[in-house]
Write an enzyme that holds these catalytic residues in place. Structure first.
Site, PDB file in Angstrom:
ATOM      1  N   PRO A 159      35.293  33.354  33.647  1.00  0.00           N
ATOM      2  CG  PRO A 159      33.992  31.587  34.702  1.00  0.00           C
ATOM      3  CD  PRO A 159      34.670  31.952  33.572  1.00  0.00           C
ATOM      4  CB  CYS A 160      38.830  36.495  35.819  1.00  0.00           C
ATOM      5  SG  CYS A 160      38.412  37.950  34.905  1.00  0.00           S
ATOM      6  CG  HIS A 161      32.852  37.579  37.363  1.00  0.00           C
ATOM      7  ND1 HIS A 161      32.740  37.089  35.873  1.00  0.00           N
ATOM      8  CD2 HIS A 161      31.580  36.934  37.969  1.00  0.00           C
ATOM      9  CE1 HIS A 161      31.732  36.381  35.738  1.00  0.00           C
ATOM     10  NE2 HIS A 161      31.065  36.448  37.113  1.00  0.00           N
TER      11      HIS A 161
END
Length: 193
Positions: A159-161
């Protein structure tokens, strides 16, 4: 000495012991790909025998564009996958407990470390790029951590968001800022440093 008939029977018996789904030579040459739904719309996903290795939105790349991007990045051709990797659909639907196997062997140790730290960020929370760099023991590598996240081969699964700049703005995202904002809003994200 064994007669040819005995040898043939022995070989046939040994072949019968091999699992029917054993990989053949083409499994060593080709990786699999498929299109599946996700919480941001349809995505195309590539996987190796070791796990999911690449993910992109269908809206951004058609089938041929996806296969070409994969070939350019990993140097391997794709063919349709025989099955959906375990936990993939649940993870793409936002199930925080679903953890499909990932194949990140094509990345550097630094990139894998950044992504491993990022994968620990719980849904509903964010962390700064500085936090990621400090978490992997490289507090001065904030910009390099950002670069590793910008090239994340499996966004949504890692989850780089959930990683945002320290200055309070939402930052960039491979699928665009509106998608990042929507993901964070759907997770009701709160920043933790």
């Amino acid at each position: 000495m064994t007669t040819p008939d005995h040898g043939d029977a022995l070989l046939a018996g040994l072949a019968a012991l091999a699992p029917s789904d054993a990989p053949d030579l083409t499994d060593r040459v080709f990786d699999g790909w498929l299109a599946v739904p996700s919480r941001i719309g349809p995505v195309r996903v590539a996987s190796t025998r070791d796990g999911v290795s690449f993910l992109r939105r269908a809206a951004d790349l058609d089938d041929e564009g996806f296969r070409a991007a994969y070939r350019d990045r990993f140097g391997r051709p794709l063919r349709p996958a025989r099955s959906v990797p375990d936990d993939l659909e649940a993870a793409l639907d936002g199930d925080a407990g679903a953890r499909p196997r990932l194949d990140l062997l094509a990345l550097t140790d630094f990139q894998r470390d950044v992504l491993a730290a990022t994968r620990t960020i719980p849904a509903g929370e964010t962390r700064s790029y500085a936090w990621v760099a400090a978490e992997i023991g490289r507090p001065r590598a904030v910009r390099a951590a950002g670069t590793a996240l910008a090239t994340n081969p499996v966004p949504l699964l890692i989850p780089c968001h959930r990683v945002v700049p320290s200055h309070g703005d939402v930052g960039r995202y491979i699928f665009g800022v509106p998608v990042k904002q929507a993901l964070l809003q759907s997770e009701k994200a709160e920043e933790k440093t």
